[in-house]
Design an enzyme around this catalytic site. Sequence first.
Site, PDB file in Angstrom:
ATOM      1  N   ARG A  41      80.737 156.301  31.523  1.00 11.77           N
ATOM      2  CA  ARG A  41      79.300 156.524  31.753  1.00 11.77           C
ATOM      3  C   ARG A  41      79.031 156.951  33.200  1.00 11.77           C
ATOM      4  O   ARG A  41      78.181 157.816  33.457  1.00 11.77           O
ATOM      5  CB  ARG A  41      78.522 155.251  31.423  1.00 11.77           C
ATOM      6  CG  ARG A  41      78.585 154.923  29.944  1.00 11.77           C
ATOM      7  CD  ARG A  41      78.508 153.465  29.675  1.00 11.77           C
ATOM      8  NE  ARG A  41      78.744 153.168  28.266  1.00 11.77           N
ATOM      9  CZ  ARG A  41      78.963 151.940  27.803  1.00 11.77           C
ATOM     10  NH1 ARG A  41      78.962 150.906  28.631  1.00 11.77           N
ATOM     11  NH2 ARG A  41      79.194 151.749  26.532  1.00 11.77           N
ATOM     12  N   HIS A  43      78.263 147.703  37.018  1.00  6.58           N
ATOM     13  CA  HIS A  43      78.230 148.659  35.906  1.00  6.58           C
ATOM     14  C   HIS A  43      78.037 150.106  36.347  1.00  6.58           C
ATOM     15  O   HIS A  43      78.565 151.016  35.717  1.00  6.58           O
ATOM     16  CB  HIS A  43      77.094 148.299  34.937  1.00  6.58           C
ATOM     17  CG  HIS A  43      77.323 147.007  34.200  1.00  6.58           C
ATOM     18  ND1 HIS A  43      76.481 146.558  33.218  1.00  6.58           N
ATOM     19  CD2 HIS A  43      78.302 146.071  34.324  1.00  6.58           C
ATOM     20  CE1 HIS A  43      76.925 145.390  32.748  1.00  6.58           C
ATOM     21  NE2 HIS A  43      78.022 145.069  33.423  1.00  6.58           N
ATOM     22  N   ASN A  44      77.252 150.326  37.385  1.00 10.57           N
ATOM     23  CA  ASN A  44      76.896 151.702  37.777  1.00 10.57           C
ATOM     24  C   ASN A  44      77.629 152.175  39.023  1.00 10.57           C
ATOM     25  O   ASN A  44      77.472 153.324  39.432  1.00 10.57           O
ATOM     26  CB  ASN A  44      75.389 151.830  38.013  1.00 10.57           C
ATOM     27  CG  ASN A  44      74.556 151.186  36.923  1.00 10.57           C
ATOM     28  OD1 ASN A  44      73.860 150.196  37.161  1.00 10.57           O
ATOM     29  ND2 ASN A  44      74.632 151.703  35.720  1.00 10.57           N
ATOM     30  N   CYS A  58      62.456 151.571  53.106  1.00  6.16           N
ATOM     31  CA  CYS A  58      61.160 152.113  53.527  1.00  6.16           C
ATOM     32  C   CYS A  58      60.088 151.145  53.050  1.00  6.16           C
ATOM     33  O   CYS A  58      60.391 149.965  52.827  1.00  6.16           O
ATOM     34  CB  CYS A  58      60.951 153.550  53.022  1.00  6.16           C
ATOM     35  SG  CYS A  58      60.863 153.755  51.236  1.00  6.16           S
ATOM     36  N   GLY A  59      58.861 151.590  52.890  1.00  2.00           N
ATOM     37  CA  GLY A  59      57.808 150.660  52.480  1.00  2.00           C
ATOM     38  C   GLY A  59      58.054 150.080  51.098  1.00  2.00           C
ATOM     39  O   GLY A  59      57.961 148.876  50.877  1.00  2.00           O
ATOM     40  N   THR A  60      58.386 150.962  50.156  1.00  3.16           N
ATOM     41  CA  THR A  60      58.675 150.527  48.782  1.00  3.16           C
ATOM     42  C   THR A  60      60.158 150.564  48.436  1.00  3.16           C
ATOM     43  O   THR A  60      60.565 149.995  47.422  1.00  3.16           O
ATOM     44  CB  THR A  60      57.977 151.468  47.779  1.00  3.16           C
ATOM     45  OG1 THR A  60      58.460 152.801  48.020  1.00  3.16           O
ATOM     46  CG2 THR A  60      56.465 151.418  47.925  1.00  3.16           C
ATOM     47  N   GLY A  61      60.938 151.285  49.209  1.00  2.00           N
ATOM     48  CA  GLY A  61      62.345 151.537  48.878  1.00  2.00           C
ATOM     49  C   GLY A  61      62.506 152.738  47.967  1.00  2.00           C
ATOM     50  O   GLY A  61      63.630 153.194  47.719  1.00  2.00           O
ATOM     51  N   GLY A  94      60.902 156.049  48.095  1.00  2.00           N
ATOM     52  CA  GLY A  94      61.051 157.373  48.705  1.00  2.00           C
ATOM     53  C   GLY A  94      62.401 157.556  49.374  1.00  2.00           C
ATOM     54  O   GLY A  94      63.077 158.577  49.173  1.00  2.00           O
ATOM     55  N   ARG A 153      84.964 149.974  30.639  1.00  2.00           N
ATOM     56  CA  ARG A 153      84.050 150.678  29.732  1.00  2.00           C
ATOM     57  C   ARG A 153      82.956 151.437  30.480  1.00  2.00           C
ATOM     58  O   ARG A 153      82.293 152.306  29.899  1.00  2.00           O
ATOM     59  CB  ARG A 153      83.426 149.704  28.736  1.00  2.00           C
ATOM     60  CG  ARG A 153      82.401 148.749  29.313  1.00  2.00           C
ATOM     61  CD  ARG A 153      81.931 147.734  28.267  1.00  2.00           C
ATOM     62  NE  ARG A 153      80.709 147.034  28.637  1.00  2.00           N
ATOM     63  CZ  ARG A 153      80.662 145.988  29.450  1.00  2.00           C
ATOM     64  NH1 ARG A 153      81.781 145.522  30.010  1.00  2.00           N
ATOM     65  NH2 ARG A 153      79.510 145.397  29.712  1.00  2.00           N
ATOM     66  N   HIS A 154      82.786 151.105  31.749  1.00  2.00           N
ATOM     67  CA  HIS A 154      81.726 151.776  32.519  1.00  2.00           C
ATOM     68  C   HIS A 154      82.182 153.115  33.117  1.00  2.00           C
ATOM     69  O   HIS A 154      81.358 153.925  33.522  1.00  2.00           O
ATOM     70  CB  HIS A 154      81.230 150.864  33.637  1.00  2.00           C
ATOM     71  CG  HIS A 154      80.751 149.539  33.115  1.00  2.00           C
ATOM     72  ND1 HIS A 154      79.643 149.426  32.317  1.00  2.00           N
ATOM     73  CD2 HIS A 154      81.273 148.297  33.247  1.00  2.00           C
ATOM     74  CE1 HIS A 154      79.475 148.150  31.981  1.00  2.00           C
ATOM     75  NE2 HIS A 154      80.454 147.453  32.532  1.00  2.00           N
ATOM     76  N   ASP A 163      62.483 153.900  57.565  1.00  2.00           N
ATOM     77  CA  ASP A 163      61.347 154.525  58.240  1.00  2.00           C
ATOM     78  C   ASP A 163      60.618 153.480  59.092  1.00  2.00           C
ATOM     79  O   ASP A 163      61.079 152.339  59.254  1.00  2.00           O
ATOM     80  CB  ASP A 163      60.435 155.279  57.251  1.00  2.00           C
ATOM     81  CG  ASP A 163      59.589 154.364  56.367  1.00  2.00           C
ATOM     82  OD1 ASP A 163      59.666 153.120  56.524  1.00  2.00           O
ATOM     83  OD2 ASP A 163      58.843 154.898  55.526  1.00  2.00           O
ATOM     84  N   HIS A 164      59.460 153.891  59.629  1.00  2.00           N
ATOM     85  CA  HIS A 164      58.703 153.042  60.560  1.00  2.00           C
ATOM     86  C   HIS A 164      58.259 151.716  59.934  1.00  2.00           C
ATOM     87  O   HIS A 164      58.070 150.735  60.643  1.00  2.00           O
ATOM     88  CB  HIS A 164      57.465 153.804  61.042  1.00  2.00           C
ATOM     89  CG  HIS A 164      56.629 154.327  59.909  1.00  2.00           C
ATOM     90  ND1 HIS A 164      56.978 155.474  59.210  1.00  2.00           N
ATOM     91  CD2 HIS A 164      55.506 153.849  59.321  1.00  2.00           C
ATOM     92  CE1 HIS A 164      56.091 155.683  58.252  1.00  2.00           C
ATOM     93  NE2 HIS A 164      55.191 154.712  58.296  1.00  2.00           N
TER      94      HIS A 164
HETATM   95  C1  RB5 Z   1      55.176 155.199  54.385  1.00  6.70           C
HETATM   96  O1  RB5 Z   1      53.832 154.959  54.542  1.00  6.70           O
HETATM   97  C2  RB5 Z   1      55.596 154.963  52.938  1.00  6.70           C
HETATM   98  O2  RB5 Z   1      55.097 155.981  52.131  1.00  6.70           O
HETATM   99  C3  RB5 Z   1      57.099 154.873  52.821  1.00  6.70           C
HETATM  100  O3  RB5 Z   1      57.556 153.845  53.619  1.00  6.70           O
HETATM  101  C4  RB5 Z   1      57.664 154.605  51.450  1.00  6.70           C
HETATM  102  O4  RB5 Z   1      57.035 153.532  50.832  1.00  6.70           O
HETATM  103  C5  RB5 Z   1      57.820 155.763  50.566  1.00  6.70           C
HETATM  104  O5  RB5 Z   1      58.355 155.686  49.458  1.00  6.70           O
END
Ligand code: RB5
Length: 146
Positions: free
Chosen positions: A136, A98-99, A65-68, A70, A132-133, A8-9
Site C-alpha cells: 500500500r 502502517h503508512n 503552523c497554526g493548524t498543522g 497548511g 502487509r503495508h 511559521d510565526h
Molecule cells: C497563519 O495565520 C495560519 O493560516 C497558518 O499558521 C496555518 O494554520 C495554515 O494552515
Amino acid sequence: MKIAMGNDHSAVELKNEIKTYIEAKGYEVIDFGTNSSESCDYPVYGEKVGRAVASGDVDYGIAICGTGIGIGIAAGKVRGVRVCTCSEPYSARLSRMHNNTNVLSFGARVIGVEMAKMIVDEWLDNPYEGGRHERRVAQLMEIESR
Ligand code: RB5
C-alpha cells in the site's frame, strides 16, 4: 538521528518546546525556522522540511503552523514525503507503523505542549511494520510518478 523542524510565526514557542524536548531524547535538530513572531508564509517552511527529508539530509521532519494543515500540505508536495497531520497520539503512532510517514505536522493553535510531546513520542518511538503495508505504501508512492 536527525530531525528537520520548520514552522511559521504562530508556532515559534511550540517549536522551541518540542525542539528542546527531542534534543533531550538524543535527536539532532536542524531548525529551518522561522524564529521570528513576524507574520510569514507557512509553505516556505513546509517545503524546507520536506526537501530535507526527501534528500536524505535528515531522517524525519516535524512541521508546525497554526493548524498543522497548511505546512503539512506544503511538505507533502515534495516527492518522497508522506505527512501525518494529527492532533492525538493514536494516529501519529499508526501513521508510522502502517503508512511509514516521514513528516509529522500539528497545530500550535490546536493542541497544547503536553499533547504535542505525546504525539511526538508515539510518532518517533514506533517503527514502520512493513509486511502487509509495503504494497500500500508502494502504491502511495506510485501516485507521484503518474
Ligand atoms: C497563519 O495565520 C495560519 O493560516 C497558518 O499558521 C496555518 O494554520 C495554515 O494552515
